[in-house]
Design a protein around this motif. Structure first.
Motif, short mmCIF file in Angstrom:
data_model
loop_
_atom_site.label_atom_id
_atom_site.label_comp_id
_atom_site.label_asym_id
_atom_site.label_seq_id
_atom_site.Cartn_x
_atom_site.Cartn_y
_atom_site.Cartn_z
N ILE A 1 15.03 -2.87 -2.83
CA ILE A 1 16.36 -3.34 -2.45
C ILE A 1 17.24 -2.24 -1.84
CG2 ILE A 1 16.33 -5.23 -4.14
CD1 ILE A 1 18.24 -3.48 -5.87
N GLY A 2 16.75 -1.01 -1.79
CA GLY A 2 17.56 0.06 -1.21
C GLY A 2 16.82 1.38 -1.24
N LEU A 3 17.53 2.44 -0.81
CA LEU A 3 16.94 3.78 -0.83
C LEU A 3 17.93 4.75 -1.47
CD1 LEU A 3 15.34 4.13 2.74
CD2 LEU A 3 14.09 4.24 0.56
N CYS A 4 17.39 5.67 -2.28
CA CYS A 4 18.22 6.69 -2.93
C CYS A 4 17.88 8.04 -2.32
CB CYS A 4 17.92 6.68 -4.43
SG CYS A 4 18.65 8.05 -5.33
N PRO A 5 18.88 8.80 -1.86
CA PRO A 5 18.60 10.09 -1.22
C PRO A 5 18.33 11.23 -2.21
CG PRO A 5 20.95 9.65 -1.17
CD PRO A 5 20.32 8.46 -1.80
N VAL A 6 18.56 10.98 -3.51
CA VAL A 6 18.34 12.04 -4.51
C VAL A 6 16.87 12.07 -4.89
CG1 VAL A 6 18.89 12.80 -6.86
CG2 VAL A 6 20.68 11.81 -5.43
N SER A 7 16.27 13.26 -4.87
CA SER A 7 14.86 13.39 -5.23
C SER A 7 14.69 13.23 -6.74
CB SER A 7 14.33 14.75 -4.79
OG SER A 7 13.01 14.89 -5.23
N MET A 8 13.81 12.32 -7.13
CA MET A 8 13.60 12.06 -8.57
C MET A 8 12.61 13.04 -9.19
SD MET A 8 15.63 9.67 -9.29
CE MET A 8 15.13 9.05 -10.91
N PHE A 9 11.88 13.76 -8.35
CA PHE A 9 10.92 14.72 -8.91
C PHE A 9 10.72 15.86 -7.91
CE2 PHE A 9 6.46 16.13 -9.79
CZ PHE A 9 6.70 16.62 -11.07
N THR A 10 11.13 17.05 -8.30
CA THR A 10 10.97 18.24 -7.45
C THR A 10 10.23 19.28 -8.28
OG1 THR A 10 13.16 17.66 -6.65
CG2 THR A 10 12.23 19.71 -5.83
N PRO A 11 8.89 19.36 -8.10
CA PRO A 11 8.07 20.18 -8.98
C PRO A 11 8.56 21.63 -9.12
CG PRO A 11 6.68 18.97 -7.45
CD PRO A 11 8.09 18.68 -7.07
N ALA B 1 0.85 -1.20 0.00
CA ALA B 1 0.00 0.00 0.00
C ALA B 1 0.88 1.24 0.00
CB ALA B 1 -0.91 0.00 1.21
N LYS B 2 2.08 1.14 0.58
CA LYS B 2 2.92 2.32 0.74
C LYS B 2 4.39 1.99 0.53
CE LYS B 2 3.34 6.10 4.00
NZ LYS B 2 3.07 6.55 5.36
N VAL B 3 4.91 2.43 -0.60
CA VAL B 3 6.35 2.30 -0.87
C VAL B 3 6.95 3.66 -0.56
CG1 VAL B 3 8.04 1.99 -2.73
CG2 VAL B 3 6.01 0.54 -2.65
N PRO B 4 8.08 3.71 0.19
CA PRO B 4 8.62 5.02 0.56
C PRO B 4 9.23 5.77 -0.62
CG PRO B 4 10.06 3.27 1.35
CD PRO B 4 8.84 2.60 0.78
N LYS B 5 9.27 7.08 -0.50
CA LYS B 5 9.95 7.92 -1.48
C LYS B 5 11.43 7.51 -1.54
CE LYS B 5 11.32 12.62 -2.40
NZ LYS B 5 11.10 14.03 -2.32
N GLY B 6 11.97 7.40 -2.74
CA GLY B 6 13.38 7.07 -2.89
C GLY B 6 13.66 5.58 -2.95
N ALA B 7 12.61 4.76 -2.79
CA ALA B 7 12.83 3.30 -2.80
C ALA B 7 13.41 2.87 -4.15
CB ALA B 7 11.52 2.58 -2.53
N VAL B 8 14.50 2.10 -4.10
CA VAL B 8 15.11 1.57 -5.31
C VAL B 8 14.54 0.17 -5.48
CG1 VAL B 8 17.27 0.91 -6.41
CG2 VAL B 8 17.18 2.95 -4.95
N ALA B 9 13.92 -0.05 -6.64
CA ALA B 9 13.11 -1.25 -6.79
C ALA B 9 13.42 -1.98 -8.07
CB ALA B 9 11.64 -0.85 -6.77
N ARG C 1 12.89 -7.36 -15.68
CA ARG C 1 14.25 -6.89 -15.99
C ARG C 1 14.35 -5.36 -15.97
NH1 ARG C 1 17.40 -9.85 -20.53
NH2 ARG C 1 19.01 -8.61 -19.53
N GLN C 2 13.53 -4.76 -15.07
CA GLN C 2 13.55 -3.30 -14.95
C GLN C 2 13.88 -2.89 -13.53
OE1 GLN C 2 10.41 -1.34 -17.48
NE2 GLN C 2 9.43 -3.24 -16.88
N THR C 3 14.36 -1.66 -13.41
CA THR C 3 14.62 -1.11 -12.10
C THR C 3 14.18 0.35 -12.11
OG1 THR C 3 16.30 -0.80 -10.37
CG2 THR C 3 17.04 -0.56 -12.65
N ALA C 4 13.93 0.92 -10.93
CA ALA C 4 13.43 2.29 -10.84
C ALA C 4 13.64 2.82 -9.44
CB ALA C 4 11.94 2.34 -11.18
N VAL C 5 13.51 4.14 -9.30
CA VAL C 5 13.51 4.79 -8.00
C VAL C 5 12.15 5.45 -7.83
CG1 VAL C 5 14.62 6.53 -6.54
CG2 VAL C 5 15.98 5.27 -8.23
N TYR C 6 11.41 5.09 -6.79
CA TYR C 6 10.09 5.70 -6.57
C TYR C 6 10.24 7.19 -6.24
CZ TYR C 6 7.38 1.36 -6.64
OH TYR C 6 6.75 0.20 -7.03
N PRO C 7 9.63 8.08 -7.04
CA PRO C 7 9.80 9.52 -6.82
C PRO C 7 9.02 10.05 -5.62
CG PRO C 7 8.43 9.11 -8.74
CD PRO C 7 8.84 7.77 -8.23
#
Lengths: 230, 314
Positions: A189-199, A161-169, A173-179
């Motif tokens: 599998i991890g967390l990224c401290p860089v914001s993927m979307f800053t309006p 229901a809730k994936v945290p901001k910055g979650a590396v997933a 065969r794809q990967t992404a960082v939840y913005p």
């Protein structure tokens, strides 16, 4: 680009969709990007939106200014003038990741599934660069591929229901960082401290379609120093 | 103090301009009015620039106080309008003064109405638009729906005459609904027999319907396609997920999706769909892209003609 290298289908009253292939590859993605850039200026007077994806490009136009015959013709004309240019490469973006069981609740399960150690999973994830194939699902969500086959992992049976901001997933065969915080079915599998979307920033995203992304493992102290939140 | 103050936001009230275009490469959807026809009339009755920012009120319950003189027009669903307790007609512009209280009760027909003010609501656009998309947290005042106590700036008061749209020109949101569909996308992956059944079937609007998409219940459709890559979704696209129940994707749709699509519903009919509530029955009819373009041009001409036939309010 020859006419045979893509086909055009009607999507709606004011949208055509170009299909370049039925599969994903860096080469196809490059052609989608090249077509997107060319049509952005060539159709400027009638264009409403362009949505590139893995192997397709959705072209939305204003139906009060033109019709689908004219748009098709202009697309063919524009794309046939494109040469098979030498590969324009996007920028290379490095994203730090704090990989751990604390920041990546699925890390141990992914390792076990593939009969790898946690260290091997981390090593395989960060040893290659990934192409940004598409951005969608949510603002700033970049689909990166292709993940090493040894890490290909199916989505969760039941999404969180809730994936945290910055979650590396990872998923298949794809990967992404939840913005942003959102529901999600990918393996974390991890967390990224860089914001993927800053309006309110320009640019609002650190990556664009066609860019290359490389992940770099950092430790907890550095993650927190970079503004990461656990 | 100037502008307006929200006293009661109602069920779901959102600031909407014409929508956010050219940003789908960031994953941002268009947003914009769920019923672009009623939205357009609300602005037109005030002589606003087309696409000026209005409040889209879903179901009703909005109450606000004017903090400066202006004019207002409410178009769309039949939501009883009162200014200082006095009932006032919809589809008409009304002069208002500072201190006036404007109330919209629950809709008796239709689902959404648009409240326009002189010069539109004035905010800082995000990615070129004021439209609120709650799921993205983008647009409006704070990316969310309107809340009690919020104050919104509005344009300059125009001392222009007041107009109303003749009754015969107003849409009937209780009329039987037929969605004209332009086949496209993966329509060839659906068998001819299954498409025939689709057009003969009566569907019902599901409870799970909102600005993102309207889920329909009825006949389950199946496509022969096993898997596909995610691709761009246009307004009105009819997506068929594995359960076979079609979803018509609307203003707040996700930008990319990986389910097969039959084609897209004509925009004019999407606006009508967005005025219907759960349980409403409807059916589909196939039209060609040429018929669709012809219909859009005629609708545009009709709007322009009706604009010339507004009646002055005496």
């Amino acid at each position: 680009m020859s006419k045979q290298s893509y086909r055009i289908e009607i999507a709606g009253e004011s949208a055509l969709i170009l299909y370049f292939a039925e599969h994903m590859s860096a080469d196809i993605s490059q052609r989608v990007l090249q077509a997107t850039q060319a049509l952005h200026s060539a159709l400027a007077d009638v264009l409403v939106d362009l949505t590139p994806s893995y192997a397709s490009l959705l072209v939305c136009y204003n139906p009060l200014f033109t019709d689908h015959f004219a748009v098709r013709q202009r697309i063919h004309h524009t794309l046939s003038a494109l040469s098979q240019q030498s590969e324009q490469s996007g920028q290379l973006v490095e994203l730090p990741v704090y990989y751990s069981e604390e920041s990546g609740p699925d890390l141990a399960r992914v390792a076990k599934l593939h009969q790898l150690s946690i260290e091997q999973v981390i090593e395989l994830h960060q040893q290659q660069s990934y192409r940004v194939y598409a951005i969608g699902f949510a603002p700033g969500f970049a689909y990166l591929g292709e993940l090493n086959e040894q890490l290909a992992t199916p989505r969760l049976d039941s999404p969180r229901a809730k994936v945290p901001k910055g979650a590396v997933a990872i998923a298949d065969r794809q990967t992404a960082v939840y913005p942003a915080v959102s529901p999600g079915g990918w393996n974390l599998i991890g967390l990224c401290p860089v914001s993927m979307f800053t309006p309110d920033q320009t640019p609002s995203m650190p990556v664009a379609v066609g860019d290359e992304v490389r992940f770099k493992a950092i430790d907890k102290a550095e993650f927190l120093k970079l503004g990461g939140v656990l | 103090m100037t502008g307006i103050r929200i006293e009661q936001p109602g069920i779901l009230s959102l600031l909407q301009d014409q929508g956010r275009f050219g940003q789908s490469q960031l994953g941002l959807t268009t947003g914009g009015p769920a019923d672009a026809e009623a939205f357009r009339w609300a602005n037109a009755l005030l002589g606003n620039t087309p696409g000026s920012c209005c409040i889209e009120i879903s179901m009703g319950g909005l109450e606000l106080t004017m903090l400066q003189p202006s004019r207002i027009a409410v178009c769309g669903a039949e939501m009883p309008l009162r200014i200082n307790q006095q009932p006032k007609p919809l589809w008409q512009s009304h002069p208002v003064q500072a201190g006036d209280i404007i109330e919209l009760a629950m809709a008796t027909a239709g689902l959404r109405s648009y409240l326009a003010v002189d010069g539109g609501f004035q905010l800082t656009p995000q990615f070129g638009s004021l439209s609120t998309v709650v799921r993205e947290g983008i647009g409006g005042l704070d990316g969310g729906k309107l809340k009690v106590g919020q104050q919104l700036a509005i344009g300059t008061h125009q001392n222009k005459p007041n107009w109303q749209l003749p009754k015969s020109y107003r849409p009937d949101y209780q009329a039987p609904l037929k969605l004209r569909l332009i086949e496209g996308y993966q329509s060839d992956d659906f068998s001819i027999a299954s498409k025939q059944r689709f057009y003969q079937h009566t569907f019902r609007i599901s409870q799970q319907s909102d600005r993102m998409g309207y889920r329909l219940e009825g006949l389950a459709l199946s496509s022969q396609r096993r898997s596909m890559l995610s691709e761009g979704i246009c307004y009105g696209a009819v997506q068929v997920p594995p359960d076979g129940q079609p979803i018509v994707l609307l203003s707040d749709r996700q930008t990319l999706g990986g389910y097969p699509k039959l084609g897209s519903v004509l925009s004019l009919d999407c606006w009508q769909l967005a005025q219907r509530s759960a349980g409403t029955e409807l059916h589909f009819e196939a039209i060609s892209i040429e018929q669709a373009h012809n219909t859009l041009h005629l609708a545009e001409q009709q709007f322009q003609r009706r604009l010339q036939h507004l009646q002055p309010v005496v």
